[in-house]
Write an enzyme that holds these catalytic residues in place. Structure first.
Site, PDB file in Angstrom:
ATOM      1  N   VAL A 257      -5.693  -3.266  -1.760  1.00  0.00           N
ATOM      2  CA  VAL A 257      -7.203  -3.402  -1.078  1.00  0.00           C
ATOM      3  C   VAL A 257      -7.769  -4.590  -1.416  1.00  0.00           C
ATOM      4  O   VAL A 257      -7.822  -4.767  -2.505  1.00  0.00           O
ATOM      5  CB  VAL A 257      -7.868  -1.934  -1.342  1.00  0.00           C
ATOM      6  CG1 VAL A 257      -9.184  -2.201  -0.555  1.00  0.00           C
ATOM      7  CG2 VAL A 257      -7.196  -0.784  -0.992  1.00  0.00           C
TER       8      VAL A 257
ATOM      9  N   GLU B 156       0.154  -7.784   9.502  1.00  0.00           N
ATOM     10  CA  GLU B 156       1.446  -7.359   9.216  1.00  0.00           C
ATOM     11  C   GLU B 156       2.352  -7.594  10.121  1.00  0.00           C
ATOM     12  O   GLU B 156       2.177  -7.783  11.185  1.00  0.00           O
ATOM     13  CB  GLU B 156       1.276  -5.612   9.366  1.00  0.00           C
ATOM     14  CG  GLU B 156       0.353  -5.016   8.247  1.00  0.00           C
ATOM     15  CD  GLU B 156       0.688  -4.966   6.805  1.00  0.00           C
ATOM     16  OE1 GLU B 156       2.083  -5.092   6.680  1.00  0.00           O
ATOM     17  OE2 GLU B 156       0.028  -4.973   5.913  1.00  0.00           O
TER      18      GLU B 156
ATOM     19  N   ILE C 289     -10.013  -9.193  -4.612  1.00  0.00           N
ATOM     20  CA  ILE C 289     -11.256  -8.953  -4.958  1.00  0.00           C
ATOM     21  C   ILE C 289     -11.259  -7.546  -5.858  1.00  0.00           C
ATOM     22  O   ILE C 289     -10.588  -6.433  -5.616  1.00  0.00           O
ATOM     23  CB  ILE C 289     -12.228  -8.596  -3.897  1.00  0.00           C
ATOM     24  CG1 ILE C 289     -12.253  -9.983  -2.972  1.00  0.00           C
ATOM     25  CG2 ILE C 289     -13.707  -8.130  -4.261  1.00  0.00           C
ATOM     26  CD1 ILE C 289     -12.828 -11.176  -3.739  1.00  0.00           C
TER      27      ILE C 289
ATOM     28  N   LYS D  67      -4.890   2.049   3.276  1.00  0.00           N
ATOM     29  CA  LYS D  67      -5.853   1.711   2.180  1.00  0.00           C
ATOM     30  C   LYS D  67      -6.753   2.876   1.814  1.00  0.00           C
ATOM     31  O   LYS D  67      -7.254   3.122   0.812  1.00  0.00           O
ATOM     32  CB  LYS D  67      -6.688   0.458   2.709  1.00  0.00           C
ATOM     33  CG  LYS D  67      -5.818  -0.901   2.800  1.00  0.00           C
ATOM     34  CD  LYS D  67      -6.541  -1.923   3.511  1.00  0.00           C
ATOM     35  CE  LYS D  67      -5.731  -3.192   3.135  1.00  0.00           C
ATOM     36  NZ  LYS D  67      -5.945  -4.197   4.119  1.00  0.00           N
TER      37      LYS D  67
ATOM     38  N   ASP E 273      -3.085   0.325   8.884  1.00  0.00           N
ATOM     39  CA  ASP E 273      -3.102  -0.304   7.500  1.00  0.00           C
ATOM     40  C   ASP E 273      -4.463   0.169   6.780  1.00  0.00           C
ATOM     41  O   ASP E 273      -4.498   0.431   5.598  1.00  0.00           O
ATOM     42  CB  ASP E 273      -3.257  -1.776   7.886  1.00  0.00           C
ATOM     43  CG  ASP E 273      -3.599  -2.714   6.704  1.00  0.00           C
ATOM     44  OD1 ASP E 273      -2.742  -3.092   5.686  1.00  0.00           O
ATOM     45  OD2 ASP E 273      -4.658  -3.073   6.635  1.00  0.00           O
TER      46      ASP E 273
ATOM     47  N   LYS F  40       0.701  -1.161  -0.156  1.00  0.00           N
ATOM     48  CA  LYS F  40      -0.117   0.008  -0.006  1.00  0.00           C
ATOM     49  C   LYS F  40       0.825   1.422   0.006  1.00  0.00           C
ATOM     50  O   LYS F  40       0.358   2.244  -0.469  1.00  0.00           O
ATOM     51  CB  LYS F  40      -0.966  -0.002   1.131  1.00  0.00           C
ATOM     52  CG  LYS F  40      -1.870  -0.873   1.345  1.00  0.00           C
ATOM     53  CD  LYS F  40      -2.331  -1.339   2.877  1.00  0.00           C
ATOM     54  CE  LYS F  40      -1.414  -2.195   3.407  1.00  0.00           C
ATOM     55  NZ  LYS F  40      -1.658  -3.710   3.297  1.00  0.00           N
TER      56      LYS F  40
ATOM     57  N   GLU G  16      -3.782  -4.068  -7.581  1.00  0.00           N
ATOM     58  CA  GLU G  16      -5.117  -4.446  -7.249  1.00  0.00           C
ATOM     59  C   GLU G  16      -4.826  -5.132  -5.780  1.00  0.00           C
ATOM     60  O   GLU G  16      -5.888  -5.296  -4.916  1.00  0.00           O
ATOM     61  CB  GLU G  16      -5.424  -5.564  -8.141  1.00  0.00           C
ATOM     62  CG  GLU G  16      -7.019  -5.966  -8.155  1.00  0.00           C
ATOM     63  CD  GLU G  16      -7.829  -4.625  -8.229  1.00  0.00           C
ATOM     64  OE1 GLU G  16      -7.906  -3.721  -9.342  1.00  0.00           O
ATOM     65  OE2 GLU G  16      -8.633  -4.520  -7.444  1.00  0.00           O
TER      66      GLU G  16
HETATM   67  N1  LIG Z   1      -0.018 -10.977   4.070  1.00  0.00           N
HETATM   68  C1  LIG Z   1      -0.993 -10.371   3.581  1.00  0.00           C
HETATM   69  O1  LIG Z   1      -1.948 -10.899   3.818  1.00  0.00           O
HETATM   70  C2  LIG Z   1      -1.007  -9.117   3.055  1.00  0.00           C
HETATM   71  C3  LIG Z   1      -2.157  -8.678   2.023  1.00  0.00           C
HETATM   72  C4  LIG Z   1      -2.207  -7.618   1.237  1.00  0.00           C
HETATM   73  C5  LIG Z   1      -1.099  -6.924   1.117  1.00  0.00           C
HETATM   74  N2  LIG Z   1       0.143  -7.427   1.693  1.00  0.00           N
HETATM   75  C6  LIG Z   1       1.200  -6.655   1.793  1.00  0.00           C
HETATM   76  O2  LIG Z   1       2.260  -7.172   1.075  1.00  0.00           O
HETATM   77  C7  LIG Z   1       3.427  -6.818   1.409  1.00  0.00           C
HETATM   78  C8  LIG Z   1       4.268  -8.041   1.770  1.00  0.00           C
HETATM   79  O3  LIG Z   1       3.448  -8.866   2.842  1.00  0.00           O
HETATM   80  P1  LIG Z   1       4.181 -10.039   3.473  1.00  0.00           P
HETATM   81  O4  LIG Z   1       3.054 -10.476   4.391  1.00  0.00           O
HETATM   82  O5  LIG Z   1       4.849 -11.004   2.596  1.00  0.00           O
HETATM   83  O6  LIG Z   1       5.404  -9.435   4.282  1.00  0.00           O
HETATM   84  P2  LIG Z   1       6.760 -10.321   5.117  1.00  0.00           P
HETATM   85  O7  LIG Z   1       6.476 -11.801   5.027  1.00  0.00           O
HETATM   86  O8  LIG Z   1       7.049  -9.675   6.082  1.00  0.00           O
HETATM   87  O9  LIG Z   1       7.649 -10.013   3.709  1.00  0.00           O
HETATM   88  C9  LIG Z   1       8.407  -9.082   3.650  1.00  0.00           C
HETATM   89  C10 LIG Z   1       9.581  -9.089   2.670  1.00  0.00           C
HETATM   90  O10 LIG Z   1      10.143  -7.891   2.345  1.00  0.00           O
HETATM   91  C11 LIG Z   1      11.503  -8.121   2.363  1.00  0.00           C
HETATM   92  N3  LIG Z   1      12.346  -6.938   2.578  1.00  0.00           N
HETATM   93  C12 LIG Z   1      12.161  -5.758   3.614  1.00  0.00           C
HETATM   94  N4  LIG Z   1      12.775  -4.656   3.288  1.00  0.00           N
HETATM   95  C13 LIG Z   1      13.374  -5.003   2.057  1.00  0.00           C
HETATM   96  C14 LIG Z   1      14.020  -4.177   1.250  1.00  0.00           C
HETATM   97  N5  LIG Z   1      14.593  -2.958   1.467  1.00  0.00           N
HETATM   98  N6  LIG Z   1      14.624  -4.870   0.127  1.00  0.00           N
HETATM   99  C15 LIG Z   1      14.209  -6.055  -0.219  1.00  0.00           C
HETATM  100  N7  LIG Z   1      13.450  -6.961   0.354  1.00  0.00           N
HETATM  101  C16 LIG Z   1      12.811  -6.392   1.787  1.00  0.00           C
HETATM  102  C17 LIG Z   1      11.977  -9.231   3.572  1.00  0.00           C
HETATM  103  O11 LIG Z   1      13.032  -9.677   3.550  1.00  0.00           O
HETATM  104  P3  LIG Z   1      13.471 -10.456   4.885  1.00  0.00           P
HETATM  105  O12 LIG Z   1      12.705 -11.727   5.014  1.00  0.00           O
HETATM  106  O13 LIG Z   1      14.995 -11.010   4.489  1.00  0.00           O
HETATM  107  O14 LIG Z   1      13.442  -9.483   5.958  1.00  0.00           O
HETATM  108  C18 LIG Z   1      10.338 -10.000   3.256  1.00  0.00           C
HETATM  109  O15 LIG Z   1      11.030 -10.931   2.394  1.00  0.00           O
HETATM  110  C19 LIG Z   1       3.323  -5.743   2.492  1.00  0.00           C
HETATM  111  O16 LIG Z   1       3.439  -4.408   1.984  1.00  0.00           O
HETATM  112  C20 LIG Z   1       2.037  -6.156   2.926  1.00  0.00           C
HETATM  113  O17 LIG Z   1       1.141  -4.898   3.539  1.00  0.00           O
HETATM  114  C21 LIG Z   1       0.256  -8.334   2.621  1.00  0.00           C
END
Ligand SMILES: NC(=O)c1ccc[n+]([C@@H]2O[C@H](COP(=O)([O-])OP(=O)(O)OC[C@H]3O[C@@H](n4cnc5c(N)ncnc54)[C@H](OP(=O)(O)O)[C@@H]3O)[C@@H](O)[C@H]2O)c1
Length: 376
Positions: free
Chosen positions: A181, A238, A185, A253, A249, A154, A178
């Site tokens: 948010v 998160e 969907i 959004k 969050d 976001k 997409e």
């Molecule tokens: N989880 C959900 O259901 C969901 C839903 C919609 C949107 N999102 C969004 O999707 C994004 C990812 O969510 P997630 O759940 O996958 O988070 P996550 O599991 O915490 O993964 C974040 C990833 O980003 C990497 N990272 C952080 N800083 C970085 C940098 N400067 N350069 C390169 N890589 C970096 C981390 O590396 P390390 O592991 O090595 O630290 C990790 O691989 C977030 O922005 C979140 O708001 C998540």
């Protein structure tokens, strides 16, 4: 190793100049990105899929697990297994090819690999609501290097939308989001593709799964901490759970929706925000006993030439369609000047839905690239 292979004859022979339709550089390889590569692989192998995405991963960047590039493709499943075992990615760096220094170097090296094959950066790093960084920098770097961008983060859309939109247009690249948010969907797509010649006048929604689940858990007598732990274990909260609990969050959004659908030019810091940290089981039950439901409500509306956004716990009446969004459900009502209210409901969000948002953006991107090449 090619991650996804064609499951049928290519319908676009003009663009079939490589084994892959697009190269992917995955910036962030956490819960969402790993679910995405698995879904991509699954869909590409599925014979019923009409429009199988042909894509291969040529770069992965993480914060603590290292960065890799591979001109002939990286085995993304093996990379996911390494991360899940708590290991670094370097074991997968092809021999004779230097390991990238950092994330920006990974993007630059991926962009330099083969300019005949479109490059798409999939940005899924952590959310920062103050300035959208580091994701906004990654998006700028990718667009400037000639890559298209798909993000579920976001931050860039909430904090830097007009500048990034204009940068993408200047470089004739696409920026799709997409998953920002309500996961897969359609919300942005719904308005962009199917609601032309309308003005969005107001948005109202339950857009944060974790807090909706927490409030439902309070109603059922479960403890706040226990319910939050479950959301974290399911990869939905998160990584910094205060972003959910304090309403950040939902504020991000609100800003993303307001910027894209109402041209608001706001940031999450400008959203009037109250989280759910102060709520008790008594509050949740009192609302239910009175025939309504307590919800963390996101509202965006036009007032006196400005767009105002608010996130706060509100008691909704049972007649309010948003009150029916239970547990992990999300719902968004889009009010328009000529078509009235349109409500989109998401029945349960999980990583698969977020991964699907990235996948559907990839298919949209493929169609746009074909269209662009035909009109060139
Ligand atoms: N989880 C959900 O259901 C969901 C839903 C919609 C949107 N999102 C969004 O999707 C994004 C990812 O969510 P997630 O759940 O996958 O988070 P996550 O599991 O915490 O993964 C974040 C990833 O980003 C990497 N990272 C952080 N800083 C970085 C940098 N400067 N350069 C390169 N890589 C970096 C981390 O590396 P390390 O592991 O090595 O630290 C990790 O691989 C977030 O922005 C979140 O708001 C998540």
């Amino acid at each position: 190793v090619t991650l996804a292979v064609s499951a049928g004859p290519c319908r676009y022979p003009k663009l079939q100049y490589s084994r892959a339709f697009v190269n992917l550089v995955l910036v962030g390889f956490g819960n969402v990105a790993r679910a995405f590569v698995r879904l991509l692989d699954d869909r590409a192998r599925c014979p019923e899929v009409l429009d199988p995405p042909q894509a291969r991963v040529v770069g992965i960047a993480t914060a603590r697990h290292g960065c890799i590039v591979g001109p002939d493709g990286i085995d993304a499943e093996a990379a996911a297994a390494l991360i899940e075992a708590g290991e670094r990615l370097h074991a997968l760096q092809p021999a004779g090819i230097a390991t990238p220094r950092d994330t920006l170097d990974t993007i630059a090296r991926a962009a330099a690999l083969d300019r005949r094959v479109p490059l798409v950066m999939i940005e899924t790093t952590r959310l920062d609501v103050r300035d959208g960084e580091p994701a906004a920098t990654h998006v700028r770097a990718a667009l400037t290097a000639g890559a298209h961008v798909i993000t579920a983060n976001k931050g860039p859309i909430a904090c830097a939308w007009p500048a990034l939109r204009d940068l993408a247009a200047r470089h004739r690249r696409h920026l799709l989001f997409e998953g920002v948010v309500m996961d897969g969907i359609p919300v942005f797509n719904l308005v962009r593709e199917t609601l032309p010649a309308l003005t969005v006048t107001r948005l109202r929604g339950i857009v944060n799964t974790t807090t909706n689940f927490l409030i439902a858990a309070l109603e059922e007598g479960r403890s706040f901490d226990d319910a939050l732990e479950e959301m974290q274990a399911r990869g939905i909260a998160e990584s910094d759970a205060t972003l959910d609990v304090d309403g950040w969050d939902a504020a991000a959004k609100a800003a993303a929706l307001a910027n894209v659908l109402m041209d608001a030019g706001i940031t999450p810091m400008m959203v009037d925000r109250t989280g759910v940290g102060g709520l008790t089981a008594g509050d949740a039950r009192a609302a239910r006993d009175a025939g309504g439901r307590l919800k963390l409500l996101m509202e965006v509306r036009r007032e006196g030439g400005r767009v105002l956004a608010r996130v706060s716990p509100q008691r909704l009446t049972a007649a309010d369609v948003l009150a029916t969004a239970n547990g992990t459900m999300n719902a968004l009502t889009i009010s328009t000047d000529r078509l009235g209210d349109i409500t989109v409901v998401q029945h349960g969000g999980s990583l698969v839905e977020t991964a699907y948002a990235l996948l559907s953006d990839l298919v949209t991107l493929r169609r746009r690239i074909v269209r662009d090449s035909e009109s060139a």
